[in-house]
Every structure is written in structure tokens, then in C-alpha cells.
Design a protein around this motif. Structure first.
Motif, PDB file in Angstrom:
ATOM      1  N   PHE A   9       0.750  -1.186  -0.049  1.00 24.12           N
ATOM      2  CA  PHE A   9      -0.094  -0.046  -0.050  1.00 24.12           C
ATOM      3  C   PHE A   9       0.799   1.167  -0.046  1.00 24.12           C
ATOM      4  O   PHE A   9       0.706   2.111  -0.836  1.00 24.12           O
ATOM      5  N   ALA A  10       2.061   1.256   1.044  1.00 27.08           N
ATOM      6  CA  ALA A  10       2.728   2.224   0.921  1.00 27.08           C
ATOM      7  C   ALA A  10       3.508   2.609  -0.484  1.00 27.08           C
ATOM      8  O   ALA A  10       3.842   3.741  -0.968  1.00 27.08           O
ATOM      9  N   LEU A  11       3.963   1.700  -1.099  1.00 32.00           N
ATOM     10  CA  LEU A  11       4.490   1.519  -2.488  1.00 32.00           C
ATOM     11  C   LEU A  11       3.466   2.248  -3.506  1.00 32.00           C
ATOM     12  O   LEU A  11       3.927   2.901  -4.241  1.00 32.00           O
ATOM     13  N   GLN A  12       2.543   1.940  -3.478  1.00 26.04           N
ATOM     14  CA  GLN A  12       1.389   2.182  -4.283  1.00 26.04           C
ATOM     15  C   GLN A  12       1.121   3.793  -3.994  1.00 26.04           C
ATOM     16  O   GLN A  12       1.223   4.531  -5.046  1.00 26.04           O
ATOM     17  N   ALA A  13       0.952   4.137  -2.930  1.00 27.03           N
ATOM     18  CA  ALA A  13       0.822   5.600  -2.535  1.00 27.03           C
ATOM     19  C   ALA A  13       2.276   6.377  -2.849  1.00 27.03           C
ATOM     20  O   ALA A  13       2.133   7.379  -3.510  1.00 27.03           O
ATOM     21  N   ALA A  14       3.393   5.830  -2.905  1.00 28.52           N
ATOM     22  CA  ALA A  14       4.456   6.480  -3.206  1.00 28.52           C
ATOM     23  C   ALA A  14       4.555   6.473  -4.734  1.00 28.52           C
ATOM     24  O   ALA A  14       5.241   7.782  -5.367  1.00 28.52           O
ATOM     25  N   ILE A  15       4.343   5.539  -5.638  1.00 23.44           N
ATOM     26  CA  ILE A  15       4.179   5.495  -7.035  1.00 23.44           C
ATOM     27  C   ILE A  15       3.262   6.781  -7.477  1.00 23.44           C
ATOM     28  O   ILE A  15       3.655   7.374  -8.191  1.00 23.44           O
ATOM     29  N   GLY A  16       2.112   6.700  -6.774  1.00 22.66           N
ATOM     30  CA  GLY A  16       0.929   7.459  -7.084  1.00 22.66           C
ATOM     31  C   GLY A  16       1.572   9.356  -6.860  1.00 22.66           C
ATOM     32  O   GLY A  16       1.431   9.970  -7.803  1.00 22.66           O
ATOM     33  N   ALA A  17       2.201   9.208  -5.810  1.00 17.33           N
ATOM     34  CA  ALA A  17       2.819  10.665  -5.428  1.00 17.33           C
ATOM     35  C   ALA A  17       3.814  11.032  -6.253  1.00 17.33           C
ATOM     36  O   ALA A  17       3.955  12.238  -6.479  1.00 17.33           O
ATOM     37  N   ILE A  18       4.709  10.204  -6.686  1.00 20.36           N
ATOM     38  CA  ILE A  18       5.803  10.708  -8.100  1.00 20.36           C
ATOM     39  C   ILE A  18       5.019  10.994  -9.225  1.00 20.36           C
ATOM     40  O   ILE A  18       5.569  11.999  -9.650  1.00 20.36           O
ATOM     41  N   ILE A  19       3.849  10.388  -9.596  1.00 21.17           N
ATOM     42  CA  ILE A  19       3.385  10.553 -10.760  1.00 21.17           C
ATOM     43  C   ILE A  19       2.669  11.983 -10.702  1.00 21.17           C
ATOM     44  O   ILE A  19       2.834  12.695 -11.528  1.00 21.17           O
ATOM     45  N   ILE A  20       2.092  12.129  -9.616  1.00 23.23           N
ATOM     46  CA  ILE A  20       1.413  13.452  -9.436  1.00 23.23           C
ATOM     47  C   ILE A  20       2.350  14.574  -9.489  1.00 23.23           C
ATOM     48  O   ILE A  20       2.337  15.879  -9.978  1.00 23.23           O
ATOM     49  N   GLY A  21       3.431  14.511  -8.337  1.00 24.63           N
ATOM     50  CA  GLY A  21       4.389  15.462  -8.435  1.00 24.63           C
ATOM     51  C   GLY A  21       5.256  15.584  -9.574  1.00 24.63           C
ATOM     52  O   GLY A  21       5.455  16.675 -10.243  1.00 24.63           O
ATOM     53  N   TYR A  22       5.378  14.555 -10.511  1.00 26.79           N
ATOM     54  CA  TYR A  22       6.061  14.857 -11.975  1.00 26.79           C
ATOM     55  C   TYR A  22       4.854  15.582 -12.850  1.00 26.79           C
ATOM     56  O   TYR A  22       5.493  16.486 -13.704  1.00 26.79           O
ATOM     57  N   ALA A  23       3.812  15.459 -12.817  1.00 27.43           N
ATOM     58  CA  ALA A  23       2.651  16.148 -13.676  1.00 27.43           C
ATOM     59  C   ALA A  23       2.949  17.558 -13.090  1.00 27.43           C
ATOM     60  O   ALA A  23       2.810  18.410 -13.959  1.00 27.43           O
TER      61      ALA A  23
END
Length: 96
Positions: free
Chosen positions: A70-84
Motif C-alpha cells: 500500500f505504501a509503495l502504491q501511494a509513493a508511486i502515485g505521489a511521484i506521478i502526481i509530483g511529476y505532472a
């Protein structure tokens, strides 16, 4: 801001922070506190008699692994949003 107003606001913040810790001291999920919506939703669905029409392909062997995923999924989502947002911000600065 006056010093007395700052002190009063600080005391209010401290009371608001500490009062739940005192009120629920020693109480946990077993007593029904801090249970969350997932448990209540699961119980409500079970009461209707619903039976799932499929089962999971794989279940994590422990709760720690599930939390890690779950934490890995949240981190990947945060990276994608931050990149965008970074890309969007860079494009707007580039146009100026």
C-alpha cells in the motif's frame, strides 16, 4: 498579535491535541475505537448475505507486506502526481 492572544491560542491548541489522548487512553480497535470505515463496510455487506463471485489471485502473506504494498502504491502515485505538477509548472515558466 498580542502576547496574551498568542498564549490563549497556544493553550487551546494544546488542549485540543491532548484531550483525545486522555479521553481514549488505553482504548483501541477491540473496543470499537479507531476502527475505520473498511471494517464497518465489510460487516454491512456480510449482513446482506452477499457472496463474492470471485476470489483474489494472490493475498499477501502478512499484514506488514500488505502495508508495504500500500505504501509503495501511494509513493508511486505521489511521484506521478509530483511529476505532472512539475511538468505543468515548468511549461508555464517556459512560456513566460
Amino acid at each position: 498579535m498580542k502576547k496574551s492572544t498568542l498564549i490563549i491560542l497556544s493553550v487551546i491548541c494544546i488542549v485540543l491535541f491532548i484531550s483525545p489522548l486522555i479521553m481514549y487512553n488505553g482504548l483501541g480497535e477491540d473496543e470499537g475505537y479507531f476502527g475505520g470505515a473498511d471494517g464497518a463496510a465489510g460487516e454491512a455487506i456480510e449482513e446482506t448475505g452477499f457472496e463474492p463471485w470471485f476470489s483474489s489471485i494472490w493475498e499477501p502473506p502478512s499484514g506488514e507486506i500488505e502495508s508495504l504494498l500500500f505504501a509503495l502504491q501511494a509513493a508511486i502515485g505521489a511521484i506521478i502526481i509530483g511529476y505532472a505538477f512539475g511538468y505543468w509548472r515548468g511549461q508555464s515558466k517556459k512560456e513566460e
